[in-house]
Design an enzyme around this catalytic site. Structure first.
Site, short mmCIF file in Angstrom:
data_model
loop_
_atom_site.label_atom_id
_atom_site.label_comp_id
_atom_site.label_asym_id
_atom_site.label_seq_id
_atom_site.Cartn_x
_atom_site.Cartn_y
_atom_site.Cartn_z
N PRO A 89 -53.91 110.76 -17.45
CA PRO A 89 -53.30 110.89 -16.10
C PRO A 89 -54.08 110.66 -15.05
CG PRO A 89 -52.56 112.73 -17.42
CD PRO A 89 -53.64 112.01 -18.28
N ARG A 158 -49.82 90.39 -25.00
CA ARG A 158 -48.92 89.05 -24.86
C ARG A 158 -49.31 88.01 -23.92
NH1 ARG A 158 -46.15 89.76 -20.15
NH2 ARG A 158 -44.14 88.43 -20.86
N1 ADE Z 1 -52.25 110.79 -21.44
C1 ADE Z 1 -51.16 111.57 -20.96
N2 ADE Z 1 -50.51 111.18 -20.01
C2 ADE Z 1 -50.99 109.97 -19.60
C3 ADE Z 1 -50.63 108.73 -18.75
N3 ADE Z 1 -49.93 108.97 -17.81
N4 ADE Z 1 -51.47 107.73 -18.61
C4 ADE Z 1 -52.40 107.58 -19.57
N5 ADE Z 1 -52.69 108.57 -20.62
C5 ADE Z 1 -52.15 109.50 -20.53
#
Ligand code: ADE
Length: 245
Positions: A89, A158
């Site tokens: 994240p 894709r």
């Molecule tokens: N792992 C946990 N949350 C995530 C997210 N929002 N984007 C990528 N990997 C993650």
């Protein structure tokens, strides 16, 4: 394209056999190998995590299995090293433009973290050996990198030549240049021409290709202004529904 995925939960990747991606794999357009991180543990309990230095909740993935896993993949390189993608994240936002860039790479490796994440030294060390990008698929927290990897893989594969039957459909996608820059796509319709008293817009049945193209462009602009004004202005208005500023 060669794709390697390292994960504690290889079974998450069963969907890779389904639909468009499954067909792309079967046709040899993409080779996808999923690896269990525990393959690279060296203790009898196959330990992959530890308590965080400095305290805090949860567990952190230890660096040794990751280092060994990435070394093992790198040892297979015959030319350039792969691009390493680490879903988190806290990464840079995954966009259609990044998907397009990644679709031109011959070799991608996805390192799927779990729990509180991967020891930060893994990315530091890997970055001395190969290009590394930490990527987020959205401003929310998933339980791990597996679903984020599936999202990215679907968006990337894709775009590979031959995966989508009609390349024009990719040119018209939301966020595509052919779709009018960073616009979302407008509404689409099929038969019947009238359904529950609702008629398909007349212009789409007119056969006037220039008028249809104009209409599609207007619809895309209108929808983008309504739903994704940030794509037009680079900034969300204070009243944008459901998004904390
Ligand atoms: N792992 C946990 N949350 C995530 C997210 N929002 N984007 C990528 N990997 C993650």
């Amino acid at each position: 394209m060669q794709i390697d995925i390292i994960s504690l939960f290889p079974e998450y990747f069963a969907p890779l056999d389904v639909s468009l991606l499954g067909r792309a794999r079967a046709q040899g357009l993409a080779t996808i190998d999923v690896h269990d991180l525990r393959t690279w543990t060296s203790d009898p309990r196959r330990t992959v995590d530890g308590v965080p230095f400095g305290g805090g909740p949860g567990m952190v993935l230890r660096p040794e299995p990751w280092g060994a896993a990435l070394d093992a993949l790198l040892a297979r390189a015959t030319g350039d090293p792969p691009c390493l993608l680490v879903p988190t994240p806290s990464g840079q936002p995954f966009t259609q433009s990044l998907a397009r860039d990644l679709a031109t790479e011959p070799w991608l490796v996805f390192a799927c973290g779990r729990y509180e994440g991967i020891d930060a030294r893994v990315v530091e060390d890997a970055a001395t050996l190969m290009p590394v990008t930490e990527v987020s698929v959205g401003d929310y927290v998933l339980a791990g990198g597996e679903v984020a990897t599936l999202v990215m893989l679907e968006a990337i594969t894709r775009l590979l030549p031959g995966v989508v039957g009609n390349p024009a459909s990719i040119a018209e996608d939301s966020f595509s240049v052919g779709g009018g820059g960073a616009l979302v796509e407008g509404p689409v319709y099929t038969r019947p021409a009238v359904w529950r008293g609702r008629a398909v817009p007349e212009v789409l049945r007119s056969g006037d290709h220039a008028a249809i193209a104009r209409w599609k462009r207007e619809q895309a602009e209108r929808r983008t202004a309504e739903r994704r004004p940030d794509l037009l202005t680079g900034k969300l208005p204070p009243t944008f529904p459901g998004v904390a500023q």
